[in-house]
Design an enzyme around this catalytic site. Sequence first.
Site, PDB file in Angstrom:
ATOM      1  N   SER A 278       0.836  -1.207   0.000  1.00 24.20           N
ATOM      2  CA  SER A 278       0.000   0.000   0.000  1.00 24.20           C
ATOM      3  C   SER A 278       0.864   1.248   0.000  1.00 24.20           C
ATOM      4  CB  SER A 278      -0.849  -0.013   1.276  1.00 24.20           C
ATOM      5  OG  SER A 278      -1.435   1.243   1.474  1.00 24.20           O
TER       6      SER A 278
ATOM      7  N   TYR B 236      -1.440  -0.578  10.411  1.00 19.00           N
ATOM      8  CA  TYR B 236      -1.739  -1.302   9.167  1.00 19.00           C
ATOM      9  C   TYR B 236      -0.572  -1.129   8.184  1.00 19.00           C
ATOM     10  CZ  TYR B 236      -3.532  -1.576   4.388  1.00 19.00           C
ATOM     11  OH  TYR B 236      -3.665  -1.821   3.052  1.00 19.00           O
TER      12      TYR B 236
ATOM     13  N   LYS C  74       2.454  -3.798   6.482  1.00 19.87           N
ATOM     14  CA  LYS C  74       2.833  -3.891   5.059  1.00 19.87           C
ATOM     15  C   LYS C  74       4.345  -3.674   4.910  1.00 19.87           C
ATOM     16  CE  LYS C  74      -1.292  -4.523   3.245  1.00 19.87           C
ATOM     17  NZ  LYS C  74      -1.652  -5.802   2.630  1.00 19.87           N
TER      18      LYS C  74
HETATM   19  N1  UFG Z   1     -12.615  11.566   3.351  1.00 19.09           N
HETATM   20  C1  UFG Z   1     -13.643  12.431   3.679  1.00 19.09           C
HETATM   21  N2  UFG Z   1     -14.788  11.882   4.197  1.00 19.09           N
HETATM   22  C2  UFG Z   1     -14.959  10.546   4.377  1.00 19.09           C
HETATM   23  C3  UFG Z   1     -13.886   9.676   4.033  1.00 19.09           C
HETATM   24  C4  UFG Z   1     -12.721  10.219   3.526  1.00 19.09           C
HETATM   25  O1  UFG Z   1     -13.538  13.647   3.524  1.00 19.09           O
HETATM   26  O2  UFG Z   1     -16.029  10.116   4.851  1.00 19.09           O
HETATM   27  C5  UFG Z   1     -11.373  12.116   2.754  1.00 19.09           C
HETATM   28  C6  UFG Z   1     -10.117  11.861   3.555  1.00 19.09           C
HETATM   29  O3  UFG Z   1      -9.921  12.862   4.522  1.00 19.09           O
HETATM   30  C7  UFG Z   1      -9.048  11.835   2.453  1.00 19.09           C
HETATM   31  C8  UFG Z   1      -9.793  11.266   1.251  1.00 19.09           C
HETATM   32  O4  UFG Z   1     -11.178  11.481   1.513  1.00 19.09           O
HETATM   33  O5  UFG Z   1      -8.647  13.147   2.146  1.00 19.09           O
HETATM   34  C9  UFG Z   1      -9.546   9.791   1.029  1.00 19.09           C
HETATM   35  O6  UFG Z   1      -9.819   9.078   2.222  1.00 19.09           O
HETATM   36  P1  UFG Z   1     -10.031   7.485   2.240  1.00 19.09           P
HETATM   37  O7  UFG Z   1     -10.422   7.121   3.640  1.00 19.09           O
HETATM   38  O8  UFG Z   1     -10.941   7.063   1.149  1.00 19.09           O
HETATM   39  O9  UFG Z   1      -8.592   6.927   1.858  1.00 19.09           O
HETATM   40  P2  UFG Z   1      -7.166   7.179   2.548  1.00 19.09           P
HETATM   41  O10 UFG Z   1      -6.343   7.945   1.563  1.00 19.09           O
HETATM   42  O11 UFG Z   1      -7.293   7.722   3.905  1.00 19.09           O
HETATM   43  O12 UFG Z   1      -6.605   5.693   2.707  1.00 19.09           O
HETATM   44  C10 UFG Z   1      -6.749   4.724   1.686  1.00 19.09           C
HETATM   45  C11 UFG Z   1      -6.954   3.369   2.344  1.00 19.09           C
HETATM   46  C12 UFG Z   1      -5.709   2.924   3.044  1.00 19.09           C
HETATM   47  C13 UFG Z   1      -4.555   2.959   2.097  1.00 19.09           C
HETATM   48  C14 UFG Z   1      -4.400   4.309   1.466  1.00 19.09           C
HETATM   49  C15 UFG Z   1      -3.322   4.222   0.397  1.00 19.09           C
HETATM   50  O13 UFG Z   1      -8.020   3.440   3.283  1.00 19.09           O
HETATM   51  O14 UFG Z   1      -5.880   1.592   3.452  1.00 19.09           O
HETATM   52  O15 UFG Z   1      -5.636   4.712   0.850  1.00 19.09           O
HETATM   53  O16 UFG Z   1      -3.119   5.409  -0.231  1.00 19.09           O
HETATM   54  F1  UFG Z   1      -3.421   2.663   2.760  1.00 19.09           F
END
Ligand code: UFG
Length: 336
Positions: free
Chosen positions: A124, A148, A152
């Site tokens: 990841s 997590y 990895k």
């Molecule tokens: N976000 C919101 N509201 C939500 C969910 C997310 O505004 O309800 C925002 C977050 O703050 C972030 C973006 O949307 O800016 C993406 O968030 P995600 O939770 O969809 O994804 P992340 O980038 O936090 O993490 C994901 C996976 C991880 C992985 C990572 C790799 O959840 O397991 O991508 O880049 F490691």
Amino acid sequence: MSILVTGGVGYIGSHTAVALINAGYEVVIADDLSNSKQEVLNRIKHITGQCPKFYRIDVCDLTALDQVFRNEAIDSVIHFAGYKAVGESMSDPLKYYRNNLDSAISVLETMQKYNVINFVFSSSATVYGIPKTAKIKEDFPIHPANCYGKTKAMIEEILIDIASANPKMNIAILRYFNPIGAHPSGLMGEDPNGIPNNLMPYITQVAIGKQKELHVFGNDYQTKDGTGVRDYIHVCDLANGHLAALKKLETGCGLVTYNLGTGTGYSVMDIIETFEKANHIPIPYVIDPRRPGDIDEYYSDPQKANEELHWKATRTLIDMCADSWNWQMNNPNGYV
Ligand code: UFG
């Protein structure tokens, strides 16, 4: 050629199984269904006309895993099985270290016993932690900020040691950016348990009326519109990246590491606007405080994978939003 896909009933694993079957591979899936539904196997059959061989086992169980290798002529392994919730990994780190490390070690030990030398590892982008620049290359330092991501990174370390001890091993470490989207048939997609943690499944649940509004976590980041920027990649493009990695392993490449992303960053507001445009559905949202641990902006430099794997993500953000909605609309309650 039989490919063992651990965690092959999960979101990325199931799309990869379809891509493998369509490319002519025999697929054997090992999955304990702890975070997935058996119905996925029917969907794979519906899409491909073939049902992969399925073992309902925990791959940490060495005896059960041994039986799979004894029964099947496994040529290569794609290892997806593992826990993946960032928040839970921080509140219950031992669960993550025990399961994710144990499962990888069991699979690698059994491969060694049966002289299987090709291994694709589902890693990841989270292993990079806070990167030195928003655009991330594979040689950037590894310092994951959550448990997590640490599991990895630890498995990546183990793989480096295994590759140096056994030069015959071919190992592809694939660092995914943010997979979204679904199979265009609407038969397979992401089916999170409970309230989704990730952006796209939350948006599709707002669209279908299961959640009232999207909570945008922060609009004061150092980004073009203040909301977080990520590299979203269609899950079918990601699945094809595994095929390309397998082909690379078949050339006897040793250990290789690739970013799998599109190379383009989109903000949360971009995603909301594109989803609305693609599907003609309004997504009401409120601005909430930042989510602890979130980074303002990062996206992949996919050049190495483009050049060495001859692979490139081709689906647009419109495709990703349309396919995510198509899946949710056709399966309002997921696979049940
Ligand atoms: N976000 C919101 N509201 C939500 C969910 C997310 O505004 O309800 C925002 C977050 O703050 C972030 C973006 O949307 O800016 C993406 O968030 P995600 O939770 O969809 O994804 P992340 O980038 O936090 O993490 C994901 C996976 C991880 C992985 C990572 C790799 O959840 O397991 O991508 O880049 F490691």
